[in-house]
Design a protein around this motif. Sequence first.
Motif, PDB file in Angstrom:
ATOM      1  N   ASN A 300     -12.963  -9.559   0.110  1.00  0.00           N
ATOM      2  CA  ASN A 300     -12.529  -9.212  -1.246  1.00  0.00           C
ATOM      3  C   ASN A 300     -11.162  -8.546  -1.275  1.00  0.00           C
ATOM      4  OD1 ASN A 300     -13.222  -6.754  -0.197  1.00  0.00           O
ATOM      5  ND2 ASN A 300     -14.772  -6.258  -1.733  1.00  0.00           N
ATOM      6  N   MET A 301     -10.304  -8.848  -0.299  1.00  0.00           N
ATOM      7  CA  MET A 301      -8.974  -8.252  -0.295  1.00  0.00           C
ATOM      8  C   MET A 301      -8.134  -8.707  -1.485  1.00  0.00           C
ATOM      9  SD  MET A 301      -6.664 -10.182   2.577  1.00  0.00           S
ATOM     10  CE  MET A 301      -7.578  -9.505   3.951  1.00  0.00           C
ATOM     11  N   ASP A 302      -8.417  -9.898  -2.026  1.00  0.00           N
ATOM     12  CA  ASP A 302      -7.656 -10.362  -3.187  1.00  0.00           C
ATOM     13  C   ASP A 302      -7.776  -9.398  -4.360  1.00  0.00           C
ATOM     14  OD1 ASP A 302      -6.680 -12.566  -1.901  1.00  0.00           O
ATOM     15  OD2 ASP A 302      -7.933 -14.028  -2.939  1.00  0.00           O
ATOM     16  N   SER A 303      -8.894  -8.691  -4.443  1.00  0.00           N
ATOM     17  CA  SER A 303      -9.085  -7.753  -5.548  1.00  0.00           C
ATOM     18  C   SER A 303      -8.052  -6.634  -5.501  1.00  0.00           C
ATOM     19  CB  SER A 303     -10.500  -7.164  -5.526  1.00  0.00           C
ATOM     20  OG  SER A 303     -10.702  -6.392  -4.346  1.00  0.00           O
ATOM     21  N   PHE A 304      -7.589  -6.290  -4.300  1.00  0.00           N
ATOM     22  CA  PHE A 304      -6.529  -5.292  -4.168  1.00  0.00           C
ATOM     23  C   PHE A 304      -5.158  -5.902  -4.398  1.00  0.00           C
ATOM     24  CE2 PHE A 304      -3.293  -3.557  -1.204  1.00  0.00           C
ATOM     25  CZ  PHE A 304      -3.019  -2.387  -1.893  1.00  0.00           C
ATOM     26  N   TYR A 305      -4.876  -6.979  -3.676  1.00  0.00           N
ATOM     27  CA  TYR A 305      -3.524  -7.537  -3.747  1.00  0.00           C
ATOM     28  C   TYR A 305      -3.183  -8.058  -5.139  1.00  0.00           C
ATOM     29  CZ  TYR A 305      -2.832  -6.979   1.249  1.00  0.00           C
ATOM     30  OH  TYR A 305      -2.667  -6.438   2.498  1.00  0.00           O
ATOM     31  N   ALA A 306      -4.161  -8.468  -5.909  1.00  0.00           N
ATOM     32  CA  ALA A 306      -3.883  -8.913  -7.276  1.00  0.00           C
ATOM     33  C   ALA A 306      -3.406  -7.773  -8.156  1.00  0.00           C
ATOM     34  CB  ALA A 306      -5.134  -9.561  -7.881  1.00  0.00           C
ATOM     35  N   GLN A 307      -3.624  -6.533  -7.698  1.00  0.00           N
ATOM     36  CA  GLN A 307      -3.265  -5.369  -8.497  1.00  0.00           C
ATOM     37  C   GLN A 307      -1.863  -4.842  -8.205  1.00  0.00           C
ATOM     38  OE1 GLN A 307      -5.308  -4.141 -10.950  1.00  0.00           O
ATOM     39  NE2 GLN A 307      -6.509  -5.963 -10.430  1.00  0.00           N
ATOM     40  N   ILE A 308      -1.180  -5.349  -7.175  1.00  0.00           N
ATOM     41  CA  ILE A 308       0.101  -4.757  -6.787  1.00  0.00           C
ATOM     42  C   ILE A 308       1.224  -5.802  -6.813  1.00  0.00           C
ATOM     43  CG2 ILE A 308      -1.108  -3.090  -5.328  1.00  0.00           C
ATOM     44  CD1 ILE A 308       0.071  -4.566  -2.877  1.00  0.00           C
ATOM     45  N   ASP A 309       2.454  -5.288  -6.883  1.00  0.00           N
ATOM     46  CA  ASP A 309       3.651  -6.129  -6.855  1.00  0.00           C
ATOM     47  C   ASP A 309       4.471  -5.909  -5.593  1.00  0.00           C
ATOM     48  OD1 ASP A 309       3.465  -7.144  -9.707  1.00  0.00           O
ATOM     49  OD2 ASP A 309       3.530  -4.973 -10.043  1.00  0.00           O
ATOM     50  N   VAL A 310       4.393  -4.701  -5.024  1.00  0.00           N
ATOM     51  CA  VAL A 310       5.186  -4.355  -3.841  1.00  0.00           C
ATOM     52  C   VAL A 310       4.300  -3.593  -2.869  1.00  0.00           C
ATOM     53  CG1 VAL A 310       7.196  -3.109  -2.955  1.00  0.00           C
ATOM     54  CG2 VAL A 310       7.305  -4.181  -5.216  1.00  0.00           C
ATOM     55  N   LEU A 311       4.264  -4.053  -1.616  1.00  0.00           N
ATOM     56  CA  LEU A 311       3.542  -3.342  -0.569  1.00  0.00           C
ATOM     57  C   LEU A 311       4.514  -2.423   0.166  1.00  0.00           C
ATOM     58  CD1 LEU A 311       0.849  -3.092   1.142  1.00  0.00           C
ATOM     59  CD2 LEU A 311       1.952  -4.690   2.736  1.00  0.00           C
ATOM     60  N   LEU A 312       4.124  -1.180   0.341  1.00  0.00           N
ATOM     61  CA  LEU A 312       4.906  -0.220   1.122  1.00  0.00           C
ATOM     62  C   LEU A 312       4.341  -0.168   2.532  1.00  0.00           C
ATOM     63  CD1 LEU A 312       5.165   2.671  -1.494  1.00  0.00           C
ATOM     64  CD2 LEU A 312       6.769   0.780  -1.113  1.00  0.00           C
TER      65      LEU A 312
END
Length: 405
Positions: A300-312
């Motif tokens: 379910n990692m897509d549930s996180f990545y769908a929420q962000i625009d830039v990864l630090l």
Amino acid sequence: MNKRHILLANVFFAPFTYGGATIVAEELAKALVARGDYRITAVSLCSRTELETYTVMKSERDGIVNYVINVPQGRSYHEMYNNPQVTALLGELMDGLRPDLVHAHCVQDIGAGILQAAHARNIPIVLSVHDFWWICERQFMIRPNGSYCGQSPVRIDACRGCASDMGAARTRFDHLGMMGALADCVTYPSQFAHDLVSSSGFAPGRGIVLENGVRLPDPDFPDAQGARRARDPRLTFGFVGGPSQIKGWPTIRAAFQMLEQEDFRVLLVDGSQDGTWWTPAHTKGLKGDWQIFPRFEQANMDSFYAQIDVLLFMSQWKETFGLAVREALARGIDVIQTDSGGTVEHKAAHSIDPIPIGAPASALQERLATALAQHPQAQVHTPVAGYADQARAFHQIVENVLGAA
């Protein structure tokens, strides 16, 4: 069809999953099984006080049998890399299972004796190096004060500032070097890792780069991402590391303190087992909308990545790969990262100018301000190897090793 039988050794394995190397081991094993021409048996460890020490339990998940060795707590320094009792149990498993090949994937605590046991039985060996355990007793080349060691190559005589017992450290270094020479092939997830470990005298001439796969986005990911951006158009940063210096949290916090803008969100992933990484004190006084995102699994990692625009990704040490960087790039997520070793070896490296490790927080603050000023931007999806791609590459390695055996 005669399936190739591989005995895969990893310190953890389902149902006791923990850590990035374990995720890679599990996903690669499942991808090999899905090909139809492999049978995988795993061996891993646990440490359960309610069970007899050095007993072996058998479990199964996703068609992969896992033999779990229960090791005692409080093992000696020597036993963490060369445990005769674990080696004997591994030998017994090999005698019963008669695998075609042993894949020693991530064997800290299991010990290098697995290579010795396989070699004694003329079983070909592929060794995968995922961190610096083979050349550094601290595993990640991080000094006791939390700073990156920086040796390149590693010379054991220069380890006096970290080793509490230099004689024991030297014995360990020499022993692991001898065990590494037993492998038919040594894989590294990046050219950086290959060059550093090989130049340090470990298994010279046997190493090749086998890039880790990552979980690719599900087909409906763009829809979920678009729906989130329609609901809340603010730029959202994401951070998957913990609140430690080595993962760059002090730099991140200081950079956000310098920001004048405040119309943005930041999601901090609590990757701890018990949800204790982050407290309100960590983000007190910072502008923007800061939220804690709960620990997530591969599925379910897509549930996180769908929420962000830039990864630090502000790691302050040289890492061997960087799963999160590739996961983000595969989903069209921008990345602001440090020059942290193997993490920059991806197809988008030419367009991502990394921040030097140790740079002042103002360097990150400038990147944050630029990202906010340019938002929204067109997404760029970077081709990234998935686990099926890694399985195909590993299959070729197996064929080469067994063909030469």
